[in-house]
Scaffold this active site. Structure first.
Site, PDB file in Angstrom:
ATOM      1  N   ASN A 157     -26.284  25.189  -6.611  1.00 29.91           N
ATOM      2  CA  ASN A 157     -27.330  24.488  -5.862  1.00 29.91           C
ATOM      3  C   ASN A 157     -26.846  24.392  -4.421  1.00 29.91           C
ATOM      4  OD1 ASN A 157     -29.181  22.743  -4.766  1.00 29.91           O
ATOM      5  ND2 ASN A 157     -28.499  20.947  -5.910  1.00 29.91           N
ATOM      6  N   LYS A 191     -28.423  23.459  -1.840  1.00 27.75           N
ATOM      7  CA  LYS A 191     -29.040  22.366  -1.060  1.00 27.75           C
ATOM      8  C   LYS A 191     -29.505  22.922   0.292  1.00 27.75           C
ATOM      9  CE  LYS A 191     -26.206  19.258  -3.691  1.00 27.75           C
ATOM     10  NZ  LYS A 191     -25.528  17.986  -3.822  1.00 27.75           N
ATOM     11  N   HIS A 246     -33.635  16.432  -8.955  1.00 29.82           N
ATOM     12  CA  HIS A 246     -32.273  16.252  -8.454  1.00 29.82           C
ATOM     13  C   HIS A 246     -32.122  14.845  -7.868  1.00 29.82           C
ATOM     14  CE1 HIS A 246     -28.716  16.632  -5.956  1.00 29.82           C
ATOM     15  NE2 HIS A 246     -28.349  17.563  -6.834  1.00 29.82           N
ATOM     16  N   GLU A 276     -30.874  13.795  -5.248  1.00 30.81           N
ATOM     17  CA  GLU A 276     -31.229  13.671  -3.824  1.00 30.81           C
ATOM     18  C   GLU A 276     -32.743  13.609  -3.655  1.00 30.81           C
ATOM     19  OE1 GLU A 276     -28.782  16.958  -2.588  1.00 30.81           O
ATOM     20  OE2 GLU A 276     -27.041  15.745  -3.140  1.00 30.81           O
ATOM     21  N   GLU A 308     -25.945  14.693 -14.217  1.00 29.76           N
ATOM     22  CA  GLU A 308     -25.247  14.579 -12.943  1.00 29.76           C
ATOM     23  C   GLU A 308     -25.114  13.103 -12.566  1.00 29.76           C
ATOM     24  OE1 GLU A 308     -25.593  18.406 -10.549  1.00 29.76           O
ATOM     25  OE2 GLU A 308     -27.382  17.284 -10.069  1.00 29.76           O
ATOM     26  N   GLY A 331     -21.190  15.088  -4.756  1.00 30.45           N
ATOM     27  CA  GLY A 331     -20.741  15.219  -3.366  1.00 30.45           C
ATOM     28  C   GLY A 331     -19.696  14.205  -2.956  1.00 30.45           C
ATOM     29  N   SER A 350     -19.272  17.152  -8.289  1.00 35.51           N
ATOM     30  CA  SER A 350     -17.917  17.450  -7.809  1.00 35.51           C
ATOM     31  C   SER A 350     -17.150  18.429  -8.698  1.00 35.51           C
ATOM     32  CB  SER A 350     -17.116  16.152  -7.611  1.00 35.51           C
ATOM     33  OG  SER A 350     -17.705  15.374  -6.582  1.00 35.51           O
TER      34      SER A 350
HETATM   35  P1  PGA Z   1     -21.640  18.602  -5.852  1.00 35.32           P
HETATM   36  O1  PGA Z   1     -23.223  18.559  -6.093  1.00 35.32           O
HETATM   37  O2  PGA Z   1     -21.089  19.708  -6.699  1.00 35.32           O
HETATM   38  O3  PGA Z   1     -21.493  18.858  -4.374  1.00 35.32           O
HETATM   39  O4  PGA Z   1     -21.101  17.276  -6.258  1.00 35.32           O
HETATM   40  C1  PGA Z   1     -23.757  18.766  -7.372  1.00 35.32           C
HETATM   41  C2  PGA Z   1     -25.256  18.698  -7.315  1.00 35.32           C
HETATM   42  O5  PGA Z   1     -25.797  17.937  -6.501  1.00 35.32           O
HETATM   43  O6  PGA Z   1     -25.948  19.395  -8.068  1.00 35.32           O
END
Ligand code: PGA
Length: 260
Positions: A11, A13, A97, A99, A169, A175, A215
């Site tokens: 992903n 983003k 997601h 976000e 998640e 993140g 992460s």
């Molecule tokens: P990350 O994001 O690996 O940067 O923690 C995962 C995600 O948002 O799908």
């Protein structure tokens, strides 16, 4: 039987220009020829998809959108539809997601409206769910993911849910560099599997695909992939670097064979 290979999904983003994405997918296509035990799904930003599909053509790499609107077309400035994603070579779309939920205030009702449309139009869906830190700390993890699954998947009994996968998640791991332990992830995945089986009794629980996200890096991929119930990863930050992403795939291909 569903495809048993671990899914390593990227992903990106709001990162990478179309050209950067194209070059990444070209390089990945070479590596994917050796990593036949892995299923790759790459989710670039919408502006890159049309161009990047050329690099993914005739390769094992599947493409996905990061979001879509539930309407087929219309006055929704800034939005994209399922048909637009399909026309850009997508097989997949990420829905819900964290976000989208927390920064853009998408509700479970918004998310619920998208999933049947995506499946009807022919996209497969990665539905993201997960608890916030305070919810985990108060012991509410299971009830939060249960509620999200019930709300986001309500009315879906007659849909082809074998084309739906869940990404667990935990919001506190996205993140942040803080990864769920294999025990925490394994426990949540078992709960998701049980809840899904309750919602869709016709879907055998060992056929449901559940990815872990939050992460994931090459330094933690091995122990996570050895955890029963984890069918792959949805990777944000670490998927932006081709070497790191390929390393996670290589580690996963080996680790899955050593799973107890
Ligand atoms: P990350 O994001 O690996 O940067 O923690 C995962 C995600 O948002 O799908």
């Amino acid at each position: 039987m569903s495809d048993p290979r671990p899914i390593i999904a990227a992903n990106w983003k709001m990162n990478k220009t179309p050209e950067e994405g194209y070059q990444f997918v070209r390089q990945l296509a070479v590596k994917a020829k050796e990593l036949t035990g892995i299923r790759f799904i790459v989710c670039p930003s919408a502006t890159g998809l049309h161009y990047i599909q050329e690099a993914a053509k005739d390769t094992a790499i599947e493409l996905g959108g990061q979001n879509m609107h539930s309407a087929e077309a219309g006055a929704f400035t800034g939005e994209i539809s399922a048909l637009m994603l399909l026309a850009c070579g997508c097989d997949w779309v990420i829905v819900g997601h964290s976000e989208r939920r927390h920064i853009f205030h998408e509700s479970d009702a918004d998310i619920q409206a998208k999933i049947p449309v995506a499946l009807e139009k022919g996209l497969s869906v990665i539905l993201c769910i997960g608890e916030r830190l305070e919810e985990r700390q108060s012991g509410a993890t299971e009830s939060v993911i249960r509620q999200q699954l019930q709300d986001d998947l309500s009315g879906m009994e007659s849909y082809p849910v074998e084309r739906l996968i869940i990404a667990y998640e935990p919001v506190w791991a996205i993140g942040t560099g803080v990864v769920a332990t294999p025990e925490q992830a394994g426990e949540a995945h078992a709960q998701v599997r049980e809840i899904l089986h309750g919602l869709f009794p016709a879907l055998p629980s060992n056929e449901a695909k559940i990815l872990y996200g939050g992460s994931v890096k090459s330094s933690n991929a091995d122990e996570l992939m050895k955890t029963p119930g984890i069918d792959g990863f949805l990777i944000g930050g670490a998927s932006l670097d081709i070497d790191e992403y390929v390393k996670i795939a290589e580690i996963s291909q080996l680790a899955i064979k050593e799973r107890p």
